[in-house]
Motif scaffolding. Structure first.
Motif, PDB file in Angstrom:
ATOM      1  N   ASN A  59      29.841  38.296  46.792  1.00  0.00           N
ATOM      2  CA  ASN A  59      30.980  37.376  46.753  1.00  0.00           C
ATOM      3  C   ASN A  59      32.197  38.034  46.134  1.00  0.00           C
ATOM      4  OD1 ASN A  59      29.773  35.082  47.905  1.00  0.00           O
ATOM      5  ND2 ASN A  59      28.706  34.683  45.985  1.00  0.00           N
ATOM      6  N   CYS A  60      31.958  39.048  45.291  1.00  0.00           N
ATOM      7  CA  CYS A  60      33.087  39.617  44.550  1.00  0.00           C
ATOM      8  C   CYS A  60      33.894  40.596  45.388  1.00  0.00           C
ATOM      9  CB  CYS A  60      32.626  40.255  43.247  1.00  0.00           C
ATOM     10  SG  CYS A  60      31.438  41.581  43.463  1.00  0.00           S
ATOM     11  N   MET A 124      46.405  45.594  36.678  1.00  0.00           N
ATOM     12  CA  MET A 124      46.600  44.143  36.612  1.00  0.00           C
ATOM     13  C   MET A 124      47.887  43.799  35.864  1.00  0.00           C
ATOM     14  SD  MET A 124      45.689  41.085  37.335  1.00  0.00           S
ATOM     15  CE  MET A 124      44.184  41.395  38.256  1.00  0.00           C
ATOM     16  N   GLU A 153      41.518  46.135  41.163  1.00  0.00           N
ATOM     17  CA  GLU A 153      40.274  45.686  41.791  1.00  0.00           C
ATOM     18  C   GLU A 153      39.316  46.859  42.006  1.00  0.00           C
ATOM     19  OE1 GLU A 153      40.738  43.007  45.109  1.00  0.00           O
ATOM     20  OE2 GLU A 153      41.436  41.554  43.635  1.00  0.00           O
ATOM     21  N   LEU A 159      33.432  49.436  37.541  1.00  0.00           N
ATOM     22  CA  LEU A 159      32.665  48.829  36.455  1.00  0.00           C
ATOM     23  C   LEU A 159      31.413  48.125  36.992  1.00  0.00           C
ATOM     24  CD1 LEU A 159      32.262  47.946  33.525  1.00  0.00           C
ATOM     25  CD2 LEU A 159      33.757  45.987  33.993  1.00  0.00           C
ATOM     26  N   MET A 160      31.592  47.335  38.059  1.00  0.00           N
ATOM     27  CA  MET A 160      30.461  46.598  38.636  1.00  0.00           C
ATOM     28  C   MET A 160      29.361  47.574  39.083  1.00  0.00           C
ATOM     29  SD  MET A 160      31.347  43.421  38.362  1.00  0.00           S
ATOM     30  CE  MET A 160      32.671  43.347  37.166  1.00  0.00           C
ATOM     31  N   ARG A 173      29.570  45.667  23.646  1.00  0.00           N
ATOM     32  CA  ARG A 173      30.311  44.504  24.154  1.00  0.00           C
ATOM     33  C   ARG A 173      31.417  44.102  23.180  1.00  0.00           C
ATOM     34  NH1 ARG A 173      27.987  41.336  28.176  1.00  0.00           N
ATOM     35  NH2 ARG A 173      26.022  42.172  28.964  1.00  0.00           N
ATOM     36  N   VAL A 176      34.278  46.498  23.470  1.00  0.00           N
ATOM     37  CA  VAL A 176      35.046  46.273  24.702  1.00  0.00           C
ATOM     38  C   VAL A 176      36.039  45.131  24.515  1.00  0.00           C
ATOM     39  CG1 VAL A 176      34.841  45.366  27.041  1.00  0.00           C
ATOM     40  CG2 VAL A 176      33.438  47.294  26.335  1.00  0.00           C
ATOM     41  N   GLN A 180      39.994  45.745  24.662  1.00  0.00           N
ATOM     42  CA  GLN A 180      40.776  45.079  25.708  1.00  0.00           C
ATOM     43  C   GLN A 180      41.988  44.369  25.118  1.00  0.00           C
ATOM     44  OE1 GLN A 180      39.857  41.314  28.155  1.00  0.00           O
ATOM     45  NE2 GLN A 180      39.165  42.975  29.450  1.00  0.00           N
TER      46      GLN A 180
ATOM     47  N   GLY B 127      44.135  34.483  38.028  1.00  0.00           N
ATOM     48  CA  GLY B 127      43.485  35.701  38.520  1.00  0.00           C
ATOM     49  C   GLY B 127      43.406  36.766  37.438  1.00  0.00           C
ATOM     50  N   MET B 128      44.503  36.921  36.683  1.00  0.00           N
ATOM     51  CA  MET B 128      44.529  37.930  35.627  1.00  0.00           C
ATOM     52  C   MET B 128      43.520  37.597  34.525  1.00  0.00           C
ATOM     53  SD  MET B 128      47.526  38.774  32.988  1.00  0.00           S
ATOM     54  CE  MET B 128      47.365  37.110  32.381  1.00  0.00           C
ATOM     55  N   HIS B 131      40.072  38.235  35.750  1.00  0.00           N
ATOM     56  CA  HIS B 131      39.861  39.682  35.839  1.00  0.00           C
ATOM     57  C   HIS B 131      39.490  40.231  34.459  1.00  0.00           C
ATOM     58  CE1 HIS B 131      40.689  43.826  37.226  1.00  0.00           C
ATOM     59  NE2 HIS B 131      41.465  43.988  36.168  1.00  0.00           N
ATOM     60  N   CYS B 132      40.271  39.872  33.457  1.00  0.00           N
ATOM     61  CA  CYS B 132      39.997  40.359  32.099  1.00  0.00           C
ATOM     62  C   CYS B 132      38.643  39.868  31.601  1.00  0.00           C
ATOM     63  CB  CYS B 132      41.107  39.923  31.151  1.00  0.00           C
ATOM     64  SG  CYS B 132      42.648  40.796  31.451  1.00  0.00           S
ATOM     65  N   SER B 134      36.041  39.101  33.496  1.00  0.00           N
ATOM     66  CA  SER B 134      35.019  39.829  34.248  1.00  0.00           C
ATOM     67  C   SER B 134      34.762  41.194  33.607  1.00  0.00           C
ATOM     68  CB  SER B 134      35.480  39.979  35.705  1.00  0.00           C
ATOM     69  OG  SER B 134      34.772  40.999  36.365  1.00  0.00           O
ATOM     70  N   LEU B 135      35.827  41.856  33.152  1.00  0.00           N
ATOM     71  CA  LEU B 135      35.692  43.166  32.517  1.00  0.00           C
ATOM     72  C   LEU B 135      35.018  43.048  31.158  1.00  0.00           C
ATOM     73  CD1 LEU B 135      39.321  44.524  33.127  1.00  0.00           C
ATOM     74  CD2 LEU B 135      37.310  44.918  34.543  1.00  0.00           C
ATOM     75  N   ARG B 136      35.473  42.070  30.377  1.00  0.00           N
ATOM     76  CA  ARG B 136      34.959  41.898  29.015  1.00  0.00           C
ATOM     77  C   ARG B 136      33.479  41.557  29.011  1.00  0.00           C
ATOM     78  NH1 ARG B 136      39.331  38.378  27.980  1.00  0.00           N
ATOM     79  NH2 ARG B 136      37.871  36.654  28.215  1.00  0.00           N
ATOM     80  N   ARG B 137      33.067  40.757  29.993  1.00  0.00           N
ATOM     81  CA  ARG B 137      31.698  40.258  29.986  1.00  0.00           C
ATOM     82  C   ARG B 137      30.771  41.022  30.905  1.00  0.00           C
ATOM     83  NH1 ARG B 137      31.896  33.796  29.748  1.00  0.00           N
ATOM     84  NH2 ARG B 137      33.303  33.578  27.957  1.00  0.00           N
ATOM     85  N   GLU B 139      30.680  41.008  34.153  1.00  0.00           N
ATOM     86  CA  GLU B 139      30.191  39.972  35.071  1.00  0.00           C
ATOM     87  C   GLU B 139      30.956  40.015  36.396  1.00  0.00           C
ATOM     88  OE1 GLU B 139      29.073  36.281  32.045  1.00  0.00           O
ATOM     89  OE2 GLU B 139      30.967  36.303  33.137  1.00  0.00           O
ATOM     90  N   HIS B 140      30.301  39.638  37.446  1.00  0.00           N
ATOM     91  CA  HIS B 140      30.970  39.477  38.733  1.00  0.00           C
ATOM     92  C   HIS B 140      31.841  38.219  38.700  1.00  0.00           C
ATOM     93  CE1 HIS B 140      28.710  42.468  41.227  1.00  0.00           C
ATOM     94  NE2 HIS B 140      28.028  42.482  40.107  1.00  0.00           N
ATOM     95  N   SER B 141      32.813  38.198  39.594  1.00  0.00           N
ATOM     96  CA  SER B 141      33.768  37.089  39.577  1.00  0.00           C
ATOM     97  C   SER B 141      33.457  36.040  40.641  1.00  0.00           C
ATOM     98  CB  SER B 141      35.162  37.635  39.844  1.00  0.00           C
ATOM     99  OG  SER B 141      35.199  38.170  41.165  1.00  0.00           O
ATOM    100  N   GLY B 143      34.342  36.325  43.536  1.00  0.00           N
ATOM    101  CA  GLY B 143      35.464  36.365  44.475  1.00  0.00           C
ATOM    102  C   GLY B 143      36.661  35.553  44.026  1.00  0.00           C
ATOM    103  N   ILE B 145      38.720  35.966  41.467  1.00  0.00           N
ATOM    104  CA  ILE B 145      39.911  36.743  41.089  1.00  0.00           C
ATOM    105  C   ILE B 145      40.779  36.931  42.323  1.00  0.00           C
ATOM    106  CG2 ILE B 145      40.740  38.951  40.195  1.00  0.00           C
ATOM    107  CD1 ILE B 145      37.996  39.199  38.765  1.00  0.00           C
ATOM    108  N   ARG B 146      40.131  37.418  43.369  1.00  0.00           N
ATOM    109  CA  ARG B 146      40.875  37.666  44.598  1.00  0.00           C
ATOM    110  C   ARG B 146      41.421  36.379  45.212  1.00  0.00           C
ATOM    111  NH1 ARG B 146      41.711  41.346  48.999  1.00  0.00           N
ATOM    112  NH2 ARG B 146      41.383  42.995  47.479  1.00  0.00           N
ATOM    113  N   LEU B 149      44.492  35.430  43.219  1.00  0.00           N
ATOM    114  CA  LEU B 149      45.587  36.378  43.467  1.00  0.00           C
ATOM    115  C   LEU B 149      46.154  36.190  44.870  1.00  0.00           C
ATOM    116  CD1 LEU B 149      44.262  39.664  41.802  1.00  0.00           C
ATOM    117  CD2 LEU B 149      45.889  38.014  40.874  1.00  0.00           C
TER     118      LEU B 149
END
Ligand SMILES: [Fe+2]
Ligand SMILES: [Fe+2]
Ligand SMILES: [Fe+2]
Ligand SMILES: [Fe+2]
Lengths: 287, 287
Positions: A59-60, A124, A153, A159-160, A173, A176, A180, B127-128, B131-132, B134-137, B139-141, B143, B145-146, B149
């Protein structure tokens, strides 16, 4: 059905949705009725089919965002700093590298994962600031908003990918999160004060990234890091062969970084020539 | 050649680029040498060809981002508020509408242009932040984020379109700057405190947008606003016929707003059900 299939009580929900109908108003704030609303909005993600006919499982990201990395890119290009700002950018990056090397030592998998959480920030921030500027000034962006968001992206996909081969520990974690907050704000401020400096910093960061991915490859070749199979997400994202390995992944990621290096040094150069980014068409889809 | 063709001294630059070669270092900080660097990075936006064989003339969007608007979407859907937060969201939007009506009166072209500068903010902020996160955790988003955006880019395209039919005056530009600062920060804060509230507000804003575009159409039909030809950018973006008019543009823009309404109420509903957005796949390309 667009009903969120979270509770498994699908049939009941469908009947509710049919009954809910025209107003979309839940009788109360209860969870049961709210599920009806979800179906009411009628949003259903389209089923996406892969080229080989199987269902797309991510999905991402979607098939049309995937690409074959251009690994033939010149990895050795370097912007030799001449101005004060360029030198400041280079020394900033070099100064950041030292504690990073000490912290990670030879753990390149962990290093890659941690640094990608940072790498996805500048695109971003830059994209967002250009978007807001485009709105405020009633101006076209020349495609740079999208180019920078694409970079963000792409870094998030790095990262993913590395998440699949290296698990962050609790204190990592925490680091991070702290990094950030600091880096987002620092880059935000830098981009407002001097986009030419900000893009130059990213250009140099990417040069360092190329260097550490090259070290990563050396460790893989020496057998110090195990060359495990490539994560499924990487195979789909970079259209790699099903038996690709971690080594192949690191190679395409390194090629991505080299492309980001070019884009950011280019962006800085445009500013150095006294123009805004929109003066030059953005390199969209430059992989 | 990727040389920025800004000065017209192309041939000379090419010779310099050939000579500059391996280091990419300019001899000095002067403008002439910097142009050499630009070519050095070798970034050349690919020539994009339209379906009819002519060259694509827009840098701010590309053929693969264009679409045919689904104008059959139900324009009357309304989320009836039941919870306190929903009511707060609705009354906030209604309260904002009153001064807007007073300010713009029947000048719907100007109104559309001004409000689109605001409409493009929430998608970018959401979205921003996702995104942040998703990076921090790590984790997938899902979709989202997109998806958010994409909404922001779509709204920016609305602005780029209405800019062509209505020119902002100096005091309107000043208002836009002030409103953007306030709204960006307010939405940023709201999204951090309660994404469920933030998305609900946008859902209601979109309901109001549908209403004002319907009024715009009425004025066009009455002849109070001249039904000029559609701007070229709109014809390419929404794949409209070459003799489309402003009326057609307003209709497809209204359809876009109805889609944003659905996406944002849906997003709010997901949060109401106690989930994060990634629990449900995002409606990517929902036009
Ligand atoms: Fe990366
Ligand atoms: Fe990078
Ligand atoms: Fe809009
Ligand atoms: Fe909208």
């Amino acid at each position: 059905k667009s009903t969120l299939a979270l509770g498994g009580r699908k049939e009941e929900e469908e009947r509710e949705a049919a009954a809910g109908g025209a107003t979309g108003a839940p009788a109360s704030g209860g969870g049961k009725d709210e599920k009806t609303i979800v179906s009411y909005w009628g949003i259903q993600p389209p089923k996406v089919i892969k080229e080989d006919g199987t269902e797309w499982k991510w999905n991402c990201f979607r098939p049309w965002e995937t690409y074959t990395a251009d690994t033939s890119i010149d990895l050795t290009k370097h912007h030799a700093p001449t101005t004060f700002l360029d030198k400041l950018a280079l020394y900033t990056v070099k100064a950041l590298r030292w504690p990073t090397d000490v912290f990670f030592q030879r753990r390149y998998g962990c290093r890659a994962m941690m640094l990608e959480t940072v790498a996805a920030v500048p695109g971003m921030v830059g994209g967002m600031l250009l978007h807001c500027k485009s709105l405020r000034r009633f101006e076209h962006s020349g495609g740079w908003i999208r180019a920078l968001l694409e970079e963000a992206e792409n870094e998030r996909m790095h990262l993913m990918t590395f998440m699949e081969v290296s698990q962050p520990r609790w204190y990592e974690r925490a680091i991070v999160v702290a990094v950030q907050v600091v880096f987002f704000n620092a880059y935000f401020l830098a981009y407002i004060l001097s986009p030419k400096f900000a893009h130059r910093v990213v250009g140099y960061l990417e040069e360092e990234a190329i260097h550490s991915y090259t070290e990563f490859l050396k460790e893989l070749d020496k057998g110090n890091i195990k060359n495990v199979p490539a994560p499924a997400i990487a195979i789909d994202y970079w259209r790699m062969s099903p038996n690709a390995t971690l080594r192949d992944v690191v190679e395409v990621v390194r090629a991505d970084e080299a492309h980001h290096r070019d884009v950011n040094h280019f962006a800085s150069d445009i500013h150095y020539q006294g123009h805004e980014l929109k003066a030059a068409p953005a390199p969209i889809g430059y992989h």
